[in-house]
Design a protein around this motif. Sequence first.
Motif, mmCIF file in Angstrom:
data_model
loop_
_atom_site.group_PDB
_atom_site.id
_atom_site.type_symbol
_atom_site.label_atom_id
_atom_site.label_comp_id
_atom_site.label_asym_id
_atom_site.label_seq_id
_atom_site.Cartn_x
_atom_site.Cartn_y
_atom_site.Cartn_z
ATOM 1 N N ALA A 117 29.381 1.356 68.884
ATOM 2 C CA ALA A 117 30.036 2.202 67.892
ATOM 3 C C ALA A 117 29.037 3.182 67.306
ATOM 4 C CB ALA A 117 30.646 1.353 66.783
ATOM 5 N N VAL A 118 29.566 4.291 66.814
ATOM 6 C CA VAL A 118 28.783 5.339 66.169
ATOM 7 C C VAL A 118 29.255 5.452 64.725
ATOM 8 C CG1 VAL A 118 28.358 7.832 66.119
ATOM 9 C CG2 VAL A 118 28.411 6.619 68.305
ATOM 10 N N LEU A 119 28.300 5.485 63.798
ATOM 11 C CA LEU A 119 28.587 5.721 62.386
ATOM 12 C C LEU A 119 28.026 7.089 62.046
ATOM 13 C CD1 LEU A 119 29.326 5.040 59.440
ATOM 14 C CD2 LEU A 119 27.183 3.732 59.312
ATOM 15 N N GLU A 120 28.893 7.992 61.597
ATOM 16 C CA GLU A 120 28.462 9.346 61.287
ATOM 17 C C GLU A 120 28.715 9.672 59.821
ATOM 18 O OE1 GLU A 120 29.039 13.966 62.772
ATOM 19 O OE2 GLU A 120 30.171 12.377 63.748
ATOM 20 N N TYR A 121 27.666 10.136 59.165
ATOM 21 C CA TYR A 121 27.755 10.634 57.801
ATOM 22 C C TYR A 121 27.694 12.157 57.868
ATOM 23 C CZ TYR A 121 26.571 5.967 56.021
ATOM 24 O OH TYR A 121 26.576 4.627 55.720
ATOM 25 N N ALA A 122 28.639 12.834 57.235
ATOM 26 C CA ALA A 122 28.638 14.291 57.156
ATOM 27 C C ALA A 122 28.941 14.670 55.710
ATOM 28 C CB ALA A 122 29.676 14.889 58.097
ATOM 29 N N GLY A 123 28.051 15.413 55.100
ATOM 30 C CA GLY A 123 28.284 15.757 53.705
ATOM 31 C C GLY A 123 27.368 16.852 53.231
ATOM 32 N N ASP A 124 27.376 17.040 51.940
ATOM 33 C CA ASP A 124 26.587 18.099 51.334
ATOM 34 C C ASP A 124 25.704 17.551 50.223
ATOM 35 O OD1 ASP A 124 27.573 20.463 52.751
ATOM 36 O OD2 ASP A 124 29.492 19.906 51.850
ATOM 37 N N VAL A 125 24.478 18.033 50.200
ATOM 38 C CA VAL A 125 23.536 17.744 49.129
ATOM 39 C C VAL A 125 23.604 18.934 48.184
ATOM 40 C CG1 VAL A 125 21.137 17.258 48.548
ATOM 41 C CG2 VAL A 125 22.045 16.546 50.779
ATOM 42 N N VAL A 126 23.926 18.664 46.921
ATOM 43 C CA VAL A 126 24.075 19.748 45.949
ATOM 44 C C VAL A 126 23.186 19.455 44.749
ATOM 45 C CG1 VAL A 126 25.674 21.005 44.460
ATOM 46 C CG2 VAL A 126 26.447 20.170 46.683
ATOM 47 N N ALA A 127 22.288 20.391 44.452
ATOM 48 C CA ALA A 127 21.411 20.277 43.288
ATOM 49 C C ALA A 127 21.794 21.353 42.283
ATOM 50 C CB ALA A 127 19.953 20.435 43.704
ATOM 51 N N SER A 128 21.735 20.984 41.034
ATOM 52 C CA SER A 128 22.067 21.950 39.980
ATOM 53 C C SER A 128 20.806 22.280 39.179
ATOM 54 C CB SER A 128 23.161 21.380 39.078
ATOM 55 O OG SER A 128 22.742 20.146 38.527
ATOM 56 N N VAL A 129 19.819 22.797 39.896
ATOM 57 C CA VAL A 129 18.550 23.165 39.277
ATOM 58 C C VAL A 129 18.380 24.671 39.436
ATOM 59 C CG1 VAL A 129 16.056 22.786 39.306
ATOM 60 C CG2 VAL A 129 17.593 20.955 40.019
ATOM 61 N N PRO A 130 18.390 25.406 38.352
ATOM 62 C CA PRO A 130 18.211 26.851 38.471
ATOM 63 C C PRO A 130 16.901 27.177 39.192
ATOM 64 C CG PRO A 130 18.849 26.253 36.245
ATOM 65 C CD PRO A 130 18.551 24.975 36.974
ATOM 66 N N LEU A 131 16.944 28.115 40.089
ATOM 67 C CA LEU A 131 15.809 28.636 40.850
ATOM 68 C C LEU A 131 15.277 27.697 41.936
ATOM 69 C CD1 LEU A 131 13.724 30.263 37.972
ATOM 70 C CD2 LEU A 131 15.308 31.404 39.506
ATOM 71 N N PHE A 132 15.417 26.371 41.772
ATOM 72 C CA PHE A 132 14.812 25.433 42.705
ATOM 73 C C PHE A 132 15.831 24.577 43.455
ATOM 74 C CE2 PHE A 132 11.642 26.143 39.355
ATOM 75 C CZ PHE A 132 10.613 26.666 40.122
ATOM 76 N N ALA A 133 17.094 24.924 43.392
ATOM 77 C CA ALA A 133 18.139 24.100 44.006
ATOM 78 C C ALA A 133 17.890 23.891 45.498
ATOM 79 C CB ALA A 133 19.516 24.711 43.773
ATOM 80 N N ALA A 134 17.569 24.942 46.224
ATOM 81 C CA ALA A 134 17.376 24.818 47.677
ATOM 82 C C ALA A 134 16.209 23.891 47.999
ATOM 83 C CB ALA A 134 17.155 26.188 48.299
ATOM 84 N N THR A 135 15.135 23.964 47.240
ATOM 85 C CA THR A 135 13.974 23.098 47.464
ATOM 86 C C THR A 135 14.332 21.641 47.218
ATOM 87 O OG1 THR A 135 12.488 24.881 46.814
ATOM 88 C CG2 THR A 135 11.598 22.640 46.739
ATOM 89 N N VAL A 136 15.022 21.371 46.124
ATOM 90 C CA VAL A 136 15.424 20.002 45.800
ATOM 91 C C VAL A 136 16.421 19.483 46.830
ATOM 92 C CG1 VAL A 136 16.611 18.561 44.086
ATOM 93 C CG2 VAL A 136 14.909 20.248 43.341
#
Length: 163
Positions: A117-136
Amino acid sequence: MHLNVVLNYDLSVDEVVDLQCDEGFLQFKADETKTVLLAADVIRHDGGAVTSAVRRTMTSDLIPALGGNQLEVRQTEAGAEPELSPGTRHGTFALEITGAPVRISGSMTVRAADAGAVLEYAGDVVASVPLFAATVETAVGQAITQVLVDEEALARQWLASRS
């Protein structure tokens, strides 16, 4: 940041679902990863649906971008009852790090594969940090991906120790 992690198991679909909700396995994962399991609540519903809520603490060196000494992680997974066509289970997951401005949520699917069997996780990481969201988001996404990949290996180790 989008997260997509695929884990392969030499188990049936139902065995993978059971493994993810096995309190012995949850404790084993905590012991092997040097985390502290604070709570593991598993609810099995009529019809085969299952919900698990796990709280654990870990050192912040896994995700240095979040700082501090300890992180409390809350992970909830809700799996629907088996599909009418056997071989597939769908669900959702959410992961929060207490006090950190980041959340991960998405879907999970367990499906039959040639060798198990295969277990697949698909989702989004969302940070609410001004200016640094992409880094976090990148730091957290990479760390969670590695944790999930490590859990696949830990599952093999745990299952082998029970044989």
